[in-house]
Design a protein around this motif. Structure first.
Motif, mmCIF file in Angstrom:
data_model
loop_
_atom_site.group_PDB
_atom_site.id
_atom_site.type_symbol
_atom_site.label_atom_id
_atom_site.label_comp_id
_atom_site.label_asym_id
_atom_site.label_seq_id
_atom_site.Cartn_x
_atom_site.Cartn_y
_atom_site.Cartn_z
ATOM 1 N N LEU A 99 30.894 51.055 51.049
ATOM 2 C CA LEU A 99 31.309 49.913 51.862
ATOM 3 C C LEU A 99 30.681 48.621 51.378
ATOM 4 N N TYR A 100 29.429 48.717 50.939
ATOM 5 C CA TYR A 100 28.784 47.497 50.464
ATOM 6 C C TYR A 100 29.412 47.025 49.149
ATOM 7 N N LEU A 101 29.749 47.964 48.270
ATOM 8 C CA LEU A 101 30.414 47.582 47.029
ATOM 9 C C LEU A 101 31.791 46.977 47.325
ATOM 10 N N GLN A 102 32.477 47.492 48.326
ATOM 11 C CA GLN A 102 33.744 46.900 48.721
ATOM 12 C C GLN A 102 33.543 45.469 49.199
ATOM 13 N N HIS A 103 32.449 45.261 49.921
ATOM 14 C CA HIS A 103 32.118 43.914 50.387
ATOM 15 C C HIS A 103 31.896 42.980 49.198
ATOM 16 N N LEU A 104 31.164 43.451 48.197
ATOM 17 C CA LEU A 104 30.926 42.632 47.003
ATOM 18 C C LEU A 104 32.228 42.400 46.248
ATOM 19 N N ASN A 105 33.076 43.419 46.186
ATOM 20 C CA ASN A 105 34.382 43.249 45.548
ATOM 21 C C ASN A 105 35.189 42.150 46.222
ATOM 22 N N ASP A 106 35.109 42.099 47.554
ATOM 23 C CA ASP A 106 35.835 41.072 48.301
ATOM 24 C C ASP A 106 35.291 39.679 48.001
ATOM 25 N N ASN A 107 34.017 39.602 47.620
ATOM 26 C CA ASN A 107 33.428 38.305 47.287
ATOM 27 C C ASN A 107 33.959 37.744 45.975
ATOM 28 N N ILE A 108 34.346 38.626 45.061
ATOM 29 C CA ILE A 108 34.698 38.216 43.707
ATOM 30 C C ILE A 108 36.016 37.451 43.683
ATOM 31 N N GLN A 109 35.994 36.292 43.027
ATOM 32 C CA GLN A 109 37.208 35.519 42.804
ATOM 33 C C GLN A 109 37.617 35.680 41.347
ATOM 34 N N SER A 110 38.915 35.855 41.110
ATOM 35 C CA SER A 110 39.382 36.004 39.736
ATOM 36 C C SER A 110 40.648 35.200 39.523
ATOM 37 N N VAL A 111 40.877 34.801 38.266
ATOM 38 C CA VAL A 111 42.104 34.116 37.869
ATOM 39 C C VAL A 111 42.624 34.781 36.602
ATOM 40 N N ALA A 112 43.896 34.602 36.324
ATOM 41 C CA ALA A 112 44.535 35.267 35.198
ATOM 42 C C ALA A 112 43.972 34.796 33.862
ATOM 43 N N ASN A 171 36.212 38.097 27.689
ATOM 44 C CA ASN A 171 36.286 37.752 29.109
ATOM 45 C C ASN A 171 35.717 36.357 29.316
ATOM 46 N N PHE A 172 35.950 35.799 30.492
ATOM 47 C CA PHE A 172 35.290 34.534 30.827
ATOM 48 C C PHE A 172 34.688 34.602 32.220
ATOM 49 N N MET A 173 33.690 33.747 32.457
ATOM 50 C CA MET A 173 33.070 33.570 33.767
ATOM 51 C C MET A 173 32.920 32.071 34.007
ATOM 52 N N VAL A 174 33.266 31.637 35.196
ATOM 53 C CA VAL A 174 33.203 30.219 35.546
ATOM 54 C C VAL A 174 32.226 30.024 36.697
ATOM 55 N N ALA A 175 31.332 29.048 36.552
ATOM 56 C CA ALA A 175 30.350 28.739 37.597
ATOM 57 C C ALA A 175 30.460 27.268 37.970
ATOM 58 N N ASP A 176 30.328 26.980 39.262
ATOM 59 C CA ASP A 176 30.310 25.587 39.697
ATOM 60 C C ASP A 176 28.888 25.192 40.069
ATOM 61 N N PHE A 177 28.724 24.004 40.674
ATOM 62 C CA PHE A 177 27.390 23.521 41.029
ATOM 63 C C PHE A 177 26.654 24.497 41.946
ATOM 64 N N THR A 215 28.188 37.205 43.292
ATOM 65 C CA THR A 215 29.598 37.487 43.529
ATOM 66 C C THR A 215 30.297 36.342 44.259
ATOM 67 N N GLU A 216 29.554 35.552 45.006
ATOM 68 C CA GLU A 216 30.167 34.419 45.700
ATOM 69 C C GLU A 216 30.221 33.168 44.833
ATOM 70 N N ALA A 217 29.351 33.083 43.811
ATOM 71 C CA ALA A 217 29.227 31.848 43.044
ATOM 72 C C ALA A 217 30.121 31.799 41.817
ATOM 73 N N LEU A 218 30.543 32.947 41.298
ATOM 74 C CA LEU A 218 31.247 32.982 40.023
ATOM 75 C C LEU A 218 32.719 33.340 40.184
ATOM 76 N N THR A 219 33.516 32.783 39.285
ATOM 77 C CA THR A 219 34.911 33.168 39.155
ATOM 78 C C THR A 219 35.076 33.854 37.806
ATOM 79 N N VAL A 220 35.721 35.011 37.787
ATOM 80 C CA VAL A 220 35.876 35.773 36.548
ATOM 81 C C VAL A 220 37.353 35.916 36.214
ATOM 82 N N ASP A 221 37.634 36.404 34.990
ATOM 83 C CA ASP A 221 39.032 36.617 34.630
ATOM 84 C C ASP A 221 39.549 37.920 35.232
ATOM 85 N N SER A 222 40.857 38.083 35.194
ATOM 86 C CA SER A 222 41.501 39.211 35.853
ATOM 87 C C SER A 222 41.169 40.553 35.218
#
Length: 569
Positions: free
Chosen positions: A111-124, A245-251, A346-353
């Motif tokens: 369940l906790y890993l599912q929670h972290l999965n939900d945090n992850i943002q991804s783009v194509a 792969n790529f990873m994107v971070a904001d401020f 998991t909340e701060a980064l955006t990763v590729d699909s």
């Protein structure tokens, strides 16, 4: 909420129930005997794990009414701890961007890993990547920091109304054998050609965003609707290396991750008071986190020459310090701190699909965790001021050295001295080839060589001749026109009594022993004995090392390793 509902008893924080299993190198959930076996929900999105004393709860044996198989991740009996766990190495290395990779077992862990999965943002990735990293190959990850004003408290940073640029970009290359890595910074003000970029729109449709010639690198993201996949395509066109792969971070990523590790230790060689980045610190050592950490990595007017290249240096020093912080403190043995990293990352980064789950990030972390950080080299693409500008604002490639750096990355060549892994015994032929580079070397002025074009672009022989005579001191050289036939690889043919000259020229050109071809003596236009340099299809330009695998980092390229403490000047 009562103890049973929270999946714990008394005042034990759930974070302190995650314990490193020394047998597997994985973190597992340990429940005390009085706890019910109902699932433990993970923290809600955006909520940081509760603070708790840093301690490990020993495994507890549960009463069973009948014999049963031990649950996954649970050791049947205790074994001696390994000297260095795999799990620790994973999080040690990836603390800056991927420290949130955790392993868990049981229902609560799921369940906790599912929670972290939900945090992850991804783009194509829009087909711009290799399709994702592979365990048996070198790894190339594109790390992108944007200047988009997202998140509270970031109104004073970046450009007002900006869609976000590729403000800080690092191509991270990890060798196939995981013995070394290179973090190559790409200046945001580097003039490049941004290619046409097929891009997935918000509604799922595809749109080709037209490219631009002769523009700043940072416009490869955010401008005209460009996404990180376009930055990936631009890097590929620039360097010849296609990221996996790529990873994107904001401020917010800098602020939350540094707070999660309890701050990062930095060093200043002088006082800094930068009103633009809001950094005000006296000379000496400091621990920065949150807003202050963000100000540190964004400062540039008070360090070096006050430009973006100076800011790149301070960012590299910061990342090195972050690595050392993770190595020296108890973050990786503290479940509560590690869960903070998991939440923040998991909340701060955006990763590729192709990298959009904890499982995939875990696999990447395990590969990166094999790296010894003393062989992680930080360097920057070699550049010079744009000669087309009177007021210097942008930079262009320093062609020869830049191409050599790109070739080293593409050919998986380390920027540090690393001990080669033991392999099969060298054959007599391989030993003989390697021996061609060993021995005395003539002075460049004593080297006599004719240059022929055997498949390189038109005019290459004359360009290489000019380089040899003007820059390398090989004055006894001449252009012998086109070779009888085209060749794939550049070669140097020489007579046995010209071996000293051949080794000298091989060092200048970056030739491997395999490119050196002992043969019969020939004469030049003056009737004097000479060697023959035939430029093949692999020739990349005058002064560019012809065989990156045989070369080293070009002279003048600034580099540092993650294990060394440096102070911002």
């Amino acid at each position: 909420m009562d103890a049973q509902g929270r999946g714990r008893a008394g005042d034990i924080d759930p974070a302190d129930q995650w314990v490193l299993n020394p047998d597997t190198g994985e973190y597992e959930l340990r429940l005390p005997p009085s706890a019910a076996q109902s699932p433990v929900p993970g923290p809600r999105a955006g909520a940081a794990p509760a603070a708790a004393p840093d301690r490990e709860v020993p495994p507890q044996r549960r009463r069973r009414s009948a014999p049963e198989e031990p649950p996954p991740g649970r050791a049947g009996r205790r074994r001696p701890a390994k000297k260095k766990s795999r799990g620790k190495r994973v999080l040690l290395w990836t603390g800056g961007t991927m420290a949130f990779v955790v392993l868990a077992g049981g229902t609560a862990g799921y369940l906790y890993l599912q929670h972290l999965n939900d945090n992850i943002q991804s783009v194509a990735d829009d087909g711009a990547s290799t399709g994702g990293f592979q365990k048996d190959k070198a790894i190339n990850i594109l790390l992108i920091g944007t200047d988009k004003r997202t998140g509270s408290g970031n109104e004073g940073y970046g450009d007002t109304g900006s869609a976000g640029h590729a403000d800080t970009t690092i191509l991270l290359h990890v060798s196939k054998d995981r013995s070394n890595a290179t973090a190559l910074s790409i200046p945001r003000d580097l003039i490049v050609d941004v290619p046409d970029c097929p891009t997935t729109q918000e509604d799922g449709t595809q749109k080709v965003i037209p490219g631009s010639a002769g523009v700043r690198f940072n416009t490869s993201l955010g401008q005209d609707g460009r996404t990180p996949s376009c930055t990936m395509r631009t890097v590929t066109e620039l360097t010849g290396v296609t990221p996996d792969n790529f990873m994107v971070a904001d401020f917010n990523a800098v602020k939350t991750l540094t707070s999660a590790v309890g701050g990062v230790d930095v060093c200043l060689a002088k006082d800094i008071d930068d009103p633009d980045s809001h950094l005000k610190l006296p000379a000496g050592k400091h621990t920065v986190e949150g807003e202050q950490a963000l100000a540190f990595v964004r400062t540039r007017h008070s360090v070096g020459f006050g430009g973006d290249l100076s800011r790149i240096e301070i960012q590299q020093q910061f990342l090195s310090a972050l690595m050392r912080k993770l190595k020296s403190n108890d973050t990786l043995t503290s479940p509560s701190k590690m869960l903070k990293l998991a939440e923040a990352g998991t909340e701060a980064l955006t990763v590729d699909s192709k990298l959009d789950s904890i499982g995939k990030l875990k696999d990447l972390g395990l590969e990166l965790g094999k790296l010894n950080t003393k062989n992680l080299t930080f360097t920057t693409v070699p550049v010079v001021d744009n000669p087309a500008e009177k007021v210097k604002a942008t930079v262009v490639l320093k062609e020869g050295p830049a191409q050599q750096v790109f070739d080293m990355v593409a050919n998986d060549v380390s920027f540090t001295e690393v001990k080669k892994k033991e392999s099969e015994k060298e054959t007599k032929e391989a030993a003989a080839v390697a021996a061609r580079l060993r021995g005395e070397r003539s002075e460049p002025s004593e080297v006599r060589v004719r240059v022929m074009n055997g498949g390189a672009p038109a005019g290459s022989a004359q360009e290489e001749l000019a380089y040899l005579q003007t820059d390398a001191g090989v004055t006894k050289s001449e252009n012998a026109g086109n070779a009888p036939a085209e060749v794939a690889k550049t070669t140097l043919e020489y007579a046995p009594d010209q071996a000293d000259q051949a080794r000298a020229l091989a060092e200048i050109l970056g030739l491997s022993g395999a490119a050196m071809k002992p043969g019969e003596s020939v004469t030049n236009s003056q009737g004097l004995p000479t060697m023959t340099l035939t430029l093949g299809k692999d020739f990349k330009g005058a002064g560019v090392k012809l065989d990156a695998a045989a070369g080293k980092a070009p002279d003048g390229v600034e580099k540092s390793t993650a294990d060394k403490v440096e102070c911002a000047k």
